[in-house]
Write a protein that holds these residues in place. Structure first.
Motif, PDB file in Angstrom:
ATOM      1  N   ALA A   1     -21.360   5.074 -12.319  1.00  0.00           N
ATOM      2  CA  ALA A   1     -21.176   5.588 -11.288  1.00  0.00           C
ATOM      3  C   ALA A   1     -21.604   4.858 -10.309  1.00  0.00           C
ATOM      4  N   PRO A   2     -20.407   4.703  -9.027  1.00  0.00           N
ATOM      5  CA  PRO A   2     -21.316   3.859  -7.567  1.00  0.00           C
ATOM      6  C   PRO A   2     -23.004   4.794  -7.465  1.00  0.00           C
TER       7      PRO A   2
ATOM      8  N   PRO B   1     -12.515  -1.762 -21.385  1.00  0.00           N
ATOM      9  CA  PRO B   1     -11.281  -1.506 -21.463  1.00  0.00           C
ATOM     10  C   PRO B   1     -11.269   0.413 -20.168  1.00  0.00           C
ATOM     11  N   ALA B   2     -10.466   0.583 -20.172  1.00  0.00           N
ATOM     12  CA  ALA B   2     -10.369   1.973 -18.717  1.00  0.00           C
ATOM     13  C   ALA B   2      -8.878   1.850 -18.088  1.00  0.00           C
ATOM     14  N   GLY B   3      -9.332   3.602 -17.555  1.00  0.00           N
ATOM     15  CA  GLY B   3      -7.981   4.186 -17.365  1.00  0.00           C
ATOM     16  C   GLY B   3      -8.414   5.279 -18.257  1.00  0.00           C
ATOM     17  N   PHE B   4      -8.898   6.091 -18.991  1.00  0.00           N
ATOM     18  CA  PHE B   4      -9.514   6.910 -19.760  1.00  0.00           C
ATOM     19  C   PHE B   4      -8.871   8.645 -19.041  1.00  0.00           C
ATOM     20  N   ALA B   5      -7.812   9.396 -20.287  1.00  0.00           N
ATOM     21  CA  ALA B   5      -7.329  10.530 -19.683  1.00  0.00           C
ATOM     22  C   ALA B   5      -7.848  11.414 -19.319  1.00  0.00           C
ATOM     23  N   HIS B   6      -8.562  12.334 -18.331  1.00  0.00           N
ATOM     24  CA  HIS B   6      -9.075  13.274 -17.336  1.00  0.00           C
ATOM     25  C   HIS B   6      -8.727  14.569 -18.722  1.00  0.00           C
ATOM     26  N   SER B   7      -9.861  14.291 -19.711  1.00  0.00           N
ATOM     27  CA  SER B   7      -9.660  15.341 -20.841  1.00  0.00           C
ATOM     28  C   SER B   7     -10.976  14.662 -21.707  1.00  0.00           C
ATOM     29  N   VAL B   8     -11.383  15.955 -22.382  1.00  0.00           N
ATOM     30  CA  VAL B   8     -12.468  15.867 -23.147  1.00  0.00           C
ATOM     31  C   VAL B   8     -12.359  14.894 -24.392  1.00  0.00           C
ATOM     32  N   GLN B   9     -11.065  14.677 -24.421  1.00  0.00           N
ATOM     33  CA  GLN B   9     -10.685  13.462 -25.552  1.00  0.00           C
ATOM     34  C   GLN B   9     -10.864  11.908 -24.720  1.00  0.00           C
ATOM     35  N   GLY B  10     -10.656  11.827 -23.640  1.00  0.00           N
ATOM     36  CA  GLY B  10     -10.959  10.588 -22.702  1.00  0.00           C
ATOM     37  C   GLY B  10     -12.186  10.266 -22.784  1.00  0.00           C
TER      38      GLY B  10
ATOM     39  N   ALA C   1     -17.056  20.250 -18.350  1.00  0.00           N
ATOM     40  CA  ALA C   1     -16.685  20.774 -16.500  1.00  0.00           C
ATOM     41  C   ALA C   1     -15.247  20.217 -16.506  1.00  0.00           C
ATOM     42  N   PRO C   2     -14.480  20.299 -15.759  1.00  0.00           N
ATOM     43  CA  PRO C   2     -13.490  19.882 -15.332  1.00  0.00           C
ATOM     44  C   PRO C   2     -14.079  18.211 -15.131  1.00  0.00           C
ATOM     45  N   ASP C   3     -15.342  17.931 -14.732  1.00  0.00           N
ATOM     46  CA  ASP C   3     -15.378  16.865 -13.996  1.00  0.00           C
ATOM     47  C   ASP C   3     -16.052  15.927 -14.156  1.00  0.00           C
ATOM     48  N   ALA C   4     -16.835  17.036 -15.347  1.00  0.00           N
ATOM     49  CA  ALA C   4     -18.349  15.995 -15.932  1.00  0.00           C
ATOM     50  C   ALA C   4     -18.261  16.589 -17.694  1.00  0.00           C
ATOM     51  N   VAL C   5     -18.757  15.162 -18.531  1.00  0.00           N
ATOM     52  CA  VAL C   5     -18.733  15.887 -19.785  1.00  0.00           C
ATOM     53  C   VAL C   5     -19.932  15.392 -20.672  1.00  0.00           C
ATOM     54  N   SER C   6     -20.687  15.843 -21.306  1.00  0.00           N
ATOM     55  CA  SER C   6     -22.020  14.909 -22.143  1.00  0.00           C
ATOM     56  C   SER C   6     -21.309  14.329 -22.926  1.00  0.00           C
ATOM     57  N   VAL C   7     -21.470  14.036 -23.836  1.00  0.00           N
ATOM     58  CA  VAL C   7     -20.842  12.856 -24.820  1.00  0.00           C
ATOM     59  C   VAL C   7     -22.295  12.143 -26.122  1.00  0.00           C
ATOM     60  N   ASP C   8     -22.493  12.619 -26.942  1.00  0.00           N
ATOM     61  CA  ASP C   8     -22.854  11.739 -28.073  1.00  0.00           C
ATOM     62  C   ASP C   8     -22.304  10.587 -28.835  1.00  0.00           C
ATOM     63  N   VAL C   9     -23.053   9.334 -28.774  1.00  0.00           N
ATOM     64  CA  VAL C   9     -22.118   8.435 -29.644  1.00  0.00           C
ATOM     65  C   VAL C   9     -22.983   7.880 -30.583  1.00  0.00           C
ATOM     66  N   TRP C  10     -22.781   8.193 -31.870  1.00  0.00           N
ATOM     67  CA  TRP C  10     -23.143   7.437 -32.580  1.00  0.00           C
ATOM     68  C   TRP C  10     -23.065   6.317 -33.403  1.00  0.00           C
ATOM     69  N   CYS C  11     -23.825   5.880 -33.054  1.00  0.00           N
ATOM     70  CA  CYS C  11     -23.452   3.786 -33.470  1.00  0.00           C
ATOM     71  C   CYS C  11     -24.388   2.933 -35.010  1.00  0.00           C
ATOM     72  N   THR C  12     -23.917   2.202 -35.136  1.00  0.00           N
ATOM     73  CA  THR C  12     -24.564   0.914 -35.978  1.00  0.00           C
ATOM     74  C   THR C  12     -24.445  -0.531 -35.341  1.00  0.00           C
ATOM     75  N   ALA C  13     -25.070  -0.969 -35.118  1.00  0.00           N
ATOM     76  CA  ALA C  13     -25.293  -2.463 -34.566  1.00  0.00           C
ATOM     77  C   ALA C  13     -26.002  -3.367 -35.288  1.00  0.00           C
ATOM     78  N   LEU C  14     -25.687  -4.625 -34.890  1.00  0.00           N
ATOM     79  CA  LEU C  14     -26.057  -6.520 -35.658  1.00  0.00           C
ATOM     80  C   LEU C  14     -26.765  -6.506 -34.324  1.00  0.00           C
TER      81      LEU C  14
ATOM     82  N   ALA D   1     -12.619   8.439  -8.645  1.00  0.00           N
ATOM     83  CA  ALA D   1     -12.184   7.180  -8.691  1.00  0.00           C
ATOM     84  C   ALA D   1     -10.532   6.839  -9.795  1.00  0.00           C
ATOM     85  N   GLY D   2     -10.464   8.583 -10.571  1.00  0.00           N
ATOM     86  CA  GLY D   2      -9.063   8.559 -11.362  1.00  0.00           C
ATOM     87  C   GLY D   2     -10.112   8.117 -12.911  1.00  0.00           C
ATOM     88  N   ASP D   3     -10.931   7.749 -12.799  1.00  0.00           N
ATOM     89  CA  ASP D   3     -12.021   7.583 -14.140  1.00  0.00           C
ATOM     90  C   ASP D   3     -12.941   8.156 -14.642  1.00  0.00           C
ATOM     91  N   TRP D   4     -13.881   8.361 -15.753  1.00  0.00           N
ATOM     92  CA  TRP D   4     -14.458   8.760 -15.761  1.00  0.00           C
ATOM     93  C   TRP D   4     -15.847   7.247 -16.654  1.00  0.00           C
TER      94      TRP D   4
END
Length: 275
Positions: free
Chosen positions: A140-141, A99-108, A192-205, A232-235
């Motif tokens: 990121a490149p 998946p690509a093209g996420f919104a330029h927002s905290v939610q994205g 921040a406007p162009d940098a967001v730190s996110v924790d993702v809680w996961c389960t896995a197999l 480049a227009g995405d996170w």
């Protein structure tokens, strides 16, 4: 452009037949390793115990959804928002099957972090060609080029053999290689406007399903901490670390047979995750 916070809640789209992800256990498995690449700590979904297990996530507990902490702003409540549709339009495009093209927002950014965790934990990471595509897509490149060579060394033929796989990273005849991550939730720890730190809680197999497997499929729980930058227009991921848990108490579910697990993995597709 300032980041908009488009509301709380986690939204999941319908299956898209993508099998991705892997977990963390106390036994040797595909998901391990934290190394430093060009001065940036990155998450390596690497074979065996090539480096230290786990990692440190951002210590600040910022709010999720509408009450997150902006860079330089006041800290909000640390309570997560209730799971509910947000109304934010989900992504409709993909790059290299991701998946690509996420919104330029905290939610994205939260949506991107969840989907990238799935991609980096999948069986495709054990195929050199697909691994290169995935890393080039989600990182990121500025860090992806150096990361490629590090991962190639980690996913060596010997490492994959030790996991019970063939030299090309596939399961032996009669077995199914299972490596699938399922994000349970996400929260923002800094923004921040162009940098967001996110924790993702996961389960896995993770493991090999089939008769005679010496590495049966088991579940695990872990948290991935990703720092994403807008480029480049995405996170894209700039750095990432992982730690175990939080894990719930195991239930009394009866373990499925090897054939049942193998069939389920083949029949149930993955999701696109949206926050």
């Amino acid at each position: 452009m300032s980041l908009g916070e488009d509301g709380p809640g986690t939204r999941t789209r319908m299956p898209e037949q993508h099998a991705g992800g892997t977990g963390r256990r106390t036994q040797p498995q595909p998901r391990r390793a934290l190394v430093t690449v060009v001065g940036v700590v990155v998450l390596l979904i690497a074979a065996l115990a090539f480096a230290n297990r786990g990692g440190k996530s951002d210590g600040s507990a910022a709010a999720d959804g509408t009450s997150g902490t902006k860079a330089g702003g006041a800290k909000g409540s640390s309570a997560a928002s209730a799971t509910a549709p947000t109304g934010q339009r989900p992504v409709t495009s993909k790059t290299a099957g991701i998946p690509a093209g996420f919104a330029h927002s905290v939610q994205g950014a939260q949506s991107a972090a969840a989907n990238y965790a799935v991609a980096l934990g999948g069986v495709d990471m054990f195929n050199a060609g697909r691994r290169h595509e995935i890393v080039a897509t989600v990182y990121a490149p500025s860090v992806s080029a150096a990361l490629q060579s590090t991962l190639d060394r980690a996913y060596s033929a010997d490492a994959e053999k030790a996991l019970g796989l063939t030299s090309d990273g596939t399961a032996p005849a009669g077995l199914t290689f299972v490596s699938r991550t399922v994000p349970v939730g996400a929260k923002v720890t800094a923004s921040a406007p162009d940098a967001v730190s996110v924790d993702v809680w996961c389960t896995a197999l993770s493991g090999l399903a089939g008769q005679g497997s010496t590495k049966p499929v088991s579940s695990s729980w872990f948290t991935v901490s990703e720092k994403l930058v807008w480029t480049a227009g995405d996170w894209k991921i700039q750095s990432s670390t992982q730690k175990q848990g939080p894990a719930p108490v195991n239930g009394d579910d009866q373990a499925a047979t090897a054939d049942e697990i193998s069939g389920a993995v083949q029949q149930y597709g993955g999701f696109t995750y949206a926050r």
